[in-house]
Design an enzyme around this catalytic site. Structure first.
Site, mmCIF file in Angstrom:
data_model
loop_
_atom_site.group_PDB
_atom_site.id
_atom_site.type_symbol
_atom_site.label_atom_id
_atom_site.label_comp_id
_atom_site.label_asym_id
_atom_site.label_seq_id
_atom_site.Cartn_x
_atom_site.Cartn_y
_atom_site.Cartn_z
ATOM 1 C CG LEU A 167 -2.032 -0.987 1.367
ATOM 2 C CD1 LEU A 167 -2.741 -0.808 2.701
ATOM 3 C CD2 LEU A 167 -3.024 -0.865 0.225
ATOM 4 C CG ASP A 168 0.676 4.318 -2.967
ATOM 5 O OD1 ASP A 168 1.583 3.547 -3.337
ATOM 6 O OD2 ASP A 168 -0.131 4.855 -3.747
ATOM 7 N NE ARG A 169 5.951 7.767 5.154
ATOM 8 C CZ ARG A 169 7.146 8.288 5.415
ATOM 9 N NH1 ARG A 169 7.996 8.494 4.424
ATOM 10 N NH2 ARG A 169 7.491 8.602 6.653
#
Length: 345
Positions: A167-169
């Protein structure tokens, strides 16, 4: 082709040589002979060596393999050789400064407590975490400590912990971490092969404008471009990879729409770029969104990308029925959302 088995050699189980190096001690100072067990079978030799020789550059590892200092079942091998259960791998000593690695950052008590309370599902081979926003999934350039490093510190007895996907940050919500390599292979194969009814990801996103009720899918090829050491930019382009996202309206607000997004393919930034391609970028998206709207919404309390992995369905190995887990919308998104003027669904 599988390398021939050894005739006689001392065997040391992989699990018995997993000690961590200190900040001023080389990772490996003597030859090690490691026997591959069933959980590590199927892994490429180069990836196995990178895990065993943390801190050693990939080019150096490839050089060791090419020169024959790494042996599999007493014979030379290739970096892309897929290890089999029972293989005996000779890992040479690495005495150069390249093997010196800094001690990892230590996770704070607050982060440990938060992740301990964020477990959504766990069995003998899988862990599903409700990832908090702002936490990278792994350490890297500019990031000292990520989710996976923290989990390994929290569970020092765990023999195997690996990310199944990413997942993106700034994206919060459901993320899978494998506790066994057999689970990692099973789940990543389902993600790669897009087997219907094996894995389903559902996201909640707030987009700008009035999302058309009849727009239920965006089918547009995505092309990824590397624009820096750690910077990626994705756009719709005929030369891109086929990409499909399913959308459904959840709730309408004055000037915005809360939508459900289901990525059928798993491209980088897929939901964000497909939403923008449809003319409705995500709120808080600093890369693909509208700067003026993002600034306005920051003043309204939405201070990050409004994208949350709200639920996840998966079939465990040997099971036909899908298991579902859900992650509630976090307060940093739920609270400002409740202040928007609702127009109904």
């Amino acid at each position: 082709m599988k390398n021939p088995p050894p005739t006689s050699s001392p065997e040391v189980p992989v699990a018995s040589s997993s000690s961590s190096p200190s900040s001023d001690t080389p990772r490996a100072i003597t030859v090690r002979f490691l026997t591959i067990d069933a959980e590590l079978a199927g892994q490429r030799l180069d990836n196995f060596l990178m895990a065993q020789l943390k801190g050693v550059p990939k080019s150096r590892i490839y050089n060791l393999v090419r020169k024959g200092e790494v042996r599999v079942n007493k014979g030379r091998s290739r970096p892309d050789y897929k290890l089999c259960a029972g293989d005996l791998v000779r890992v040479p000593p690495v005495r150069t400064a390249e093997a010196r690695v800094a001690a990892p950052a230590k996770a704070g008590n607050q982060l440990v407590a938060l992740l301990d309370q964020s477990v959504l599902f766990e069995n003998e081979g899988l862990l599903v975490i409700n990832k908090p926003p702002g936490l990278a999934v792994h350490g890297g350039s500019g990031v000292n400590l990520g989710l996976i490093e923290t989990l390994r510190q929290m569970r020092p007895e765990a023999r195997y912990l690996e990310l199944v996907h990413r997942l993106d940050r700034d994206t919060s919500g459901c993320i899978m971490v494998a506790k066994k390599r057999s689970y990692l292979r099973h789940l990543q194969a389902a993600l790669r092969d897009k087997v219907e009814g094996q894995i389903e990801k559902v996201y909640c996103a707030l987009v700008v404008g009035h999302w058309p009720a009849r727009l239920h899918q965006v089918n547009a090829p995505l092309l990824r471009t590397e624009v820096g050491a750690d910077e990626r930019y994705v756009r719709v382009h005929p030369d891109g990879k086929p990409s499909l996202t399913l959308f459904n309206v959840i709730q309408r607000y004055q000037g915005f729409t809360l939508v459900e997004a289901r990525p059928v393919t798993g491209r980088t930034h897929q939901i964000r770029v497909h939403a923008r391609h449809a003319g409705h970028g995500l709120v808080g998206d600093e890369k693909y969104g509208d700067d003026d709207i993002n600034l306005h919404m920051r003043n309204q309390g939405i201070k990050r990308l409004f994208l949350h992995a709200s639920s996840l369905g998966f079939c465990l190995p040997g099971e036909a029925q899908m298991t579902w887990v859900e992650a509630p919308l976090p307060q940093d998104l739920a609270q400002p959302l409740s202040c928007l003027e609702s127009l109904g669904d």
